[in-house]
Design an enzyme around this catalytic site. Structure first.
Site, PDB file in Angstrom:
ATOM      1  CE  LYS A   1      -4.339  -1.672   1.962  1.00 55.98           C
ATOM      2  NZ  LYS A   1      -5.367  -1.448   2.980  1.00 55.98           N
TER       3      LYS A   1
ATOM      4  CE  LYS B   1      -5.150  -8.163  -1.857  1.00 55.92           C
ATOM      5  NZ  LYS B   1      -5.154  -7.934  -0.461  1.00 55.92           N
TER       6      LYS B   1
ATOM      7  CE  LYS C   1     -13.270  -3.781   0.253  1.00 55.77           C
ATOM      8  NZ  LYS C   1     -14.170  -3.710   1.400  1.00 55.77           N
TER       9      LYS C   1
HETATM   10  P1  AMP Z   1     -10.872  -6.072   3.236  1.00 55.32           P
HETATM   11  O1  AMP Z   1     -11.835  -5.847   2.147  1.00 55.32           O
HETATM   12  O2  AMP Z   1      -9.444  -5.822   2.816  1.00 55.32           O
HETATM   13  O3  AMP Z   1     -11.249  -5.387   4.522  1.00 55.32           O
HETATM   14  O4  AMP Z   1     -10.918  -7.644   3.528  1.00 55.32           O
HETATM   15  C1  AMP Z   1     -11.946  -8.282   4.254  1.00 55.32           C
HETATM   16  C2  AMP Z   1     -11.690  -9.774   4.276  1.00 55.32           C
HETATM   17  O5  AMP Z   1     -11.729 -10.325   2.949  1.00 55.32           O
HETATM   18  C3  AMP Z   1     -10.307 -10.149   4.838  1.00 55.32           C
HETATM   19  O6  AMP Z   1     -10.454 -11.291   5.672  1.00 55.32           O
HETATM   20  C4  AMP Z   1      -9.498 -10.485   3.618  1.00 55.32           C
HETATM   21  O7  AMP Z   1      -8.480 -11.431   3.884  1.00 55.32           O
HETATM   22  C5  AMP Z   1     -10.542 -11.072   2.688  1.00 55.32           C
HETATM   23  N1  AMP Z   1     -10.191 -10.876   1.266  1.00 55.32           N
HETATM   24  C6  AMP Z   1      -9.978  -9.683   0.640  1.00 55.32           C
HETATM   25  N2  AMP Z   1      -9.696  -9.867  -0.674  1.00 55.32           N
HETATM   26  C7  AMP Z   1      -9.706 -11.219  -0.879  1.00 55.32           C
HETATM   27  C8  AMP Z   1      -9.497 -12.057  -2.036  1.00 55.32           C
HETATM   28  N3  AMP Z   1      -9.231 -11.531  -3.237  1.00 55.32           N
HETATM   29  N4  AMP Z   1      -9.620 -13.401  -1.878  1.00 55.32           N
HETATM   30  C9  AMP Z   1      -9.926 -13.930  -0.667  1.00 55.32           C
HETATM   31  N5  AMP Z   1     -10.133 -13.202   0.456  1.00 55.32           N
HETATM   32  C10 AMP Z   1     -10.030 -11.862   0.365  1.00 55.32           C
END
Ligand code: AMP
Ligand code: TRP
Length: 339
Positions: free
Chosen positions: A128, A209, A212
Site C-alpha cells: 500500500k 488478488k 476493491k
Molecule cells: P478487506 O476488504 O481488505 O477489509 O478484507 C476483508 C476480508 O476479505 C479479509 O479477511 C481479507 O483477507 C478477505 N479478502 C480480501 N480480498 C480477498 C481475495 N481476493 N480473496 C480472498 N479473500 C479476500
C-alpha cells in the site's frame, strides 16, 4: 476445553462455553466475491459453533486520505452487506469499530510492544505504501490497531482470507510479548483461513488478488452487481490460449481461479471439476450460473434493508461489544499498573 467442532480452546477467558470468533472488514466500497468466498461466508458458518464478534473497521479506513463523511455512508453499506449474507445480529455481535473507544486505547499498548522493524516488514504496508502518494503513520501502525481489535475480545479464532495471515500471526506475537511482560492477560488467537477461496484472483488480471482498489473494475465481481454485469465479467475473464481445462494455479492462474470460484460456490473440488470440462466456454457459463444463484438471495435481502434500521441495530451491537471489551481493557490497565 473442547468446543463443538472439537477444537482446543484456551482457558484464559472465564468459563468460555464456545470459542469466540472475531473478524473485521473495511468500509471501502461494496463487498466483492473475494471478500465473500475468502472470509465472509466463514463468518456466517462459524455462527453455528462460535460466539461471533464482527466489526466494520472504520478507523482502519482512515489510514488512507478520505473525504469527511465518506466513511460514514460506506460503513452503513458494509453493514448491509454483512446482514444480507447472513450475519445475524441476534446471534453475533455486529458493530462499528469507532463506537468502542477501547480499540484505540489498546492500540497504544500494542504499539509499545510492537517493533518498528516488524511493522516495516508487513507485506500489506509495503504494497500500500508503494501505491499511495501520501503514506500516513496510521498506515504504518495499521496492524497494531488490528491486533487491538482482535485481542480486546479474548478472541480464539480469526476467520480471514490469506492476505491477512501475516497480520494475525503478528497479533499472536504481540499478545505473547505482552503476556511475557505483564502476566497472563491476553488470549492468543489463531487464524482460520479456508482451504479453497482464500485468495480469489482478479478476473482480468489473475496474477493479482481480486480487490476493491483494483485498476480493473471488470475483474472484480461486487456482491451488488447486476446479472448482466456478472455475466459479462465472467465471459470476459482472462484465461490463456492453450485451451486445456486443468487446475494449475501457477501455470494457469485464470482457469484455476474460475475452477476455484465454481468449486467454492458449489461445494466441489477444483481438481475434480476440471475433469468435467474440455473448453473454457462451458466452465465460464457454469461459474456464472453458480455465482448468480449464490448472490440472488443475498441481493434480495440487501434491498430490503434501510439506513435507520441499520443505525439502530449498530447501537445495540456497540453496547454488546462494550460489555466484552471494557472488562478486557480493565484487565490490561490493571496489568500495566500505571498510577
Ligand atoms: P478487506 O476488504 O481488505 O477489509 O478484507 C476483508 C476480508 O476479505 C479479509 O479477511 C481479507 O483477507 C478477505 N479478502 C480480501 N480480498 C480477498 C481475495 N481476493 N480473496 C480472498 N479473500 C479476500
Ligand atoms: N486488515 C483487515 C483487512 O484489510 C481488516 C481488519 C481489521 C481485521 N481488523 C481486523 C480482520 C481484525 C480480522 C480481525 O481485511
Amino acid at each position: 476445553m473442547s468446543s463443538d467442532d472439537g477444537q482446543d480452546v484456551p482457558a484464559t477467558r472465564e468459563s468460555p462455553i464456545r470459542p469466540r470468533a472475531f473478524s473485521g472488514i473495511q468500509p471501502t466500497g461494496t463487498v466483492h466475491l473475494g471478500n465473500y468466498l475468502g472470509a465472509l461466508r466463514n463468518w456466517v458458518d462459524l455462527q453455528d459453533t462460535t460466539d461471533g464478534v464482527y466489526c466494520v473497521v472504520d478507523l482502519h479506513a482512515l489510514s488512507v486520505p478520505r473525504e469527511p463523511g465518506e466513511v460514514r455512508q460506506a460503513t452503513i453499506e458494509a453493514v448491509k452487506d454483512l446482514l444480507a449474507i447472513g450475519i445475524d445480529p441476534d446471534r453475533s455481535i455486529l458493530f462499528v469499530q469507532s463506537h468502542v473507544r477501547e480499540h484505540t486505547e489498546l492500540t497504544w499498548h500494542m504499539q509499545c510492544v510492537a517493533a518498528f522493524g516488524e511493522l516495516r516488514r508487513m507485506t500489506q504496508f509495503k504494497d500500500k505504501s508503494e501505491s499511495n502518494d501520501f503514506v500516513s503513520a496510521g498506515l504504518f501502525t495499521y496492524p497494531t490497531l488490528q491486533a487491538a481489535d482482535i485481542l480486546l475480545y479474548d478472541t480464539d479464532i480469526v476467520p480471514v482470507g490469506d492476505d491477512q495471515r501475516q497480520h494475525v500471526e503478528f497479533t499472536r506475537d504481540l499478545a505473547i510479548r505482552f503476556n511475557n511482560r505483564y502476566g497472563d492477560v491476553l488470549v492468543v488467537p489463531e487464524h482460520r483461513i479456508p482451504e479453497a477461496g482464500a485468495r480469489v484472483m482478479d478476473l482480468q488480471n489473475p496474477g493479482g488478488k481480486m480487490s476493491k482498489s483494483a485498476d480493473s473494475p471488470q475483474g472484480t465481481v461486487l456482491l451488488t452487481d447486476s446479472e448482466a454485469d456478472i455475466t459479462r465479467k465472467f465471459k470476459r475473464a482472462v484465461t490463456d490460449n492453450d485451451a486445456e481445462v486443468r487446475f494449475d494455479p501457477e501455470r494457469k492462474p485464470g482457469v484455476s481461479n474460475l475452477l476455484t470460484i465454481l468449486a467454492v460456490a458449489t461445494d466441489g473440488d477444483p481438481v475434480q471439476l476440471a475433469s468435467g470440462y474440455s473448453q473454457y466456454g462451458p466452465l465460464k457459463a457454469d461459474a456464472t450460473q453458480a455465482i448468480l444463484e449464490l448472490l440472488r438471495p443475498i441481493q434480495k435481502r440487501r434491498a430490503e434493508l434501510d439506513d435507520p434500521e441499520v443505525v439502530q441495530l449498530l447501537a445495540r451491537g456497540a453496547d454488546k461489544a462494550r460489555a466484552v471489551a471494557v472488562p478486557v481493557m480493565d484487565r490490561v490497565r490493571a496489568a500495566v499498573n500505571l498510577l
